[in-house]
Enzyme design. Structure first.
Site, mmCIF file in Angstrom:
data_model
loop_
_atom_site.group_PDB
_atom_site.id
_atom_site.type_symbol
_atom_site.label_atom_id
_atom_site.label_comp_id
_atom_site.label_asym_id
_atom_site.label_seq_id
_atom_site.Cartn_x
_atom_site.Cartn_y
_atom_site.Cartn_z
ATOM 1 C CB SER A 15 -0.959 -0.002 1.194
ATOM 2 O OG SER A 15 -0.305 -0.352 2.395
ATOM 3 C CB THR A 16 4.410 2.003 -0.326
ATOM 4 O OG1 THR A 16 4.789 1.073 -1.350
ATOM 5 C CG2 THR A 16 4.673 1.384 1.040
ATOM 6 N N GLY A 20 -3.013 0.057 -4.053
ATOM 7 C CA GLY A 20 -2.954 -0.188 -2.616
ATOM 8 C C GLY A 20 -2.956 1.096 -1.806
ATOM 9 C CE1 TYR A 154 -0.890 -9.400 -12.456
ATOM 10 C CE2 TYR A 154 -2.327 -9.363 -14.383
ATOM 11 C CZ TYR A 154 -1.996 -8.895 -13.116
ATOM 12 O OH TYR A 154 -2.777 -7.936 -12.525
#
Length: 264
Positions: A15-16, A20, A154
């Protein structure tokens, strides 16, 4: 609709920045105490500083850990307070030809995109069930349903998240805890910006212009015909984490702009 998460504690992984970070902001704006996570102390500190300036009365805690690593994940778990909301956002993505994708790369995607959520959910869900309330959200992708030929590794990891979230919802059925997946499509995130950095420099076009061109070329079924913003994705996640979403569990909720071309 007034979403009030006062008294709730949320862990938002990775979440930086990007989606997020927008989720962390949205949950905090709704009253939650948000635990910010990133791979390094420096990235966590920078995110906390940014969030504190935007929401000076909000409560944040920072816990760095590389969640692709089982040992670091366990260290994070041991440092956590009681968690009511878990948003499994940690993930990596990138274009790579299937025949050039070796076992190590498959393993990196599996550990980051899938096992991080497996480990955290296994640790935190029992407490939510015991308390009779909780929210777990997996940030999957439209690529989990619409597997891209240039990112098969992915897509497979994102399909696995859909299976995991649905299975966990059934496992905790009737407990007051919900488990859901949110499926963004092309999004103007930090990761997308990094992927398009050279193209921005080469063409002089804005990220938004290149994003729209990317969608029309690679995701022409898009109904909105542009990438989503990180805030648009975060809005769905905040709702799913709310008390108002108590009848939504086991769902795969699309914020893909209509890229997946079906009616369910």
């Amino acid at each position: 609709m007034n979403i009030d998460l006062s008294g709730k504690t949320a862990l938002v992984t990775a979440s930086t920045g990007g989606i997020g970070h927008a989720i962390a902001y949205g949950l905090s704006e709704s009253g939650a105490h948000v635990i910010v996570n990133g791979r390094s102390q420096a990235s966590v500190d920078a995110a906390l500083d940014k969030l504190a300036k935007a929401l000076p009365t909000a409560r944040f805690t920072g816990l760095p850990a590389d969640l692709s690593d089982a040992a670091q994940t366990e260290t994070l778990i041991q440092a956590l307070p009681q968690v009511d909301i878990l948003v499994n956002n940690a993930g990596v993505f990138g274009q790579m030809d299937y025949f050039a994708t070796d076992d190590a790369e498959w393993e990196r995607y599996w550990q980051t995109n899938v096992m991080s959520g497996v480990r955290l959910s296994r640790a935190l869900l029992p407490g939510m069930v015991e308390r009779g309330w909780g929210r777990v959200v997996f940030i999957s992708s439209e690529s989990g349903r619409n597997i891209p030929a240039d990112m098969i590794h992915y897509g497979v990891s994102k399909t696995a998240q859909l299976s995991l979230s649905r299975g966990l919802a059934k496992r905790v059925a009737g407990s007051g805890v919900t488990v859901n997946a949110v499926l963004p499509g092309p999004t103007l995130s930090d990761g997308f910006a990094a992927m398009m950095q050279d193209e921005v420099a080469r063409t002089g076009k804005s990220l938004e212009e290149l994003g729209k061109a990317f969608v029309m070329t690679h995701r022409p079924s898009s109904v909105i015909q542009r990438p989503a913003t990180v805030e648009e994705v975060a809005n769905m996640v905040v709702y799913v984490c709310s008390a108002q979403a108590s009848a939504t569990s086991g769902a795969a909720l699309r914020v893909d702009g209509g890229v997946v071309d079906d009616i369910v």
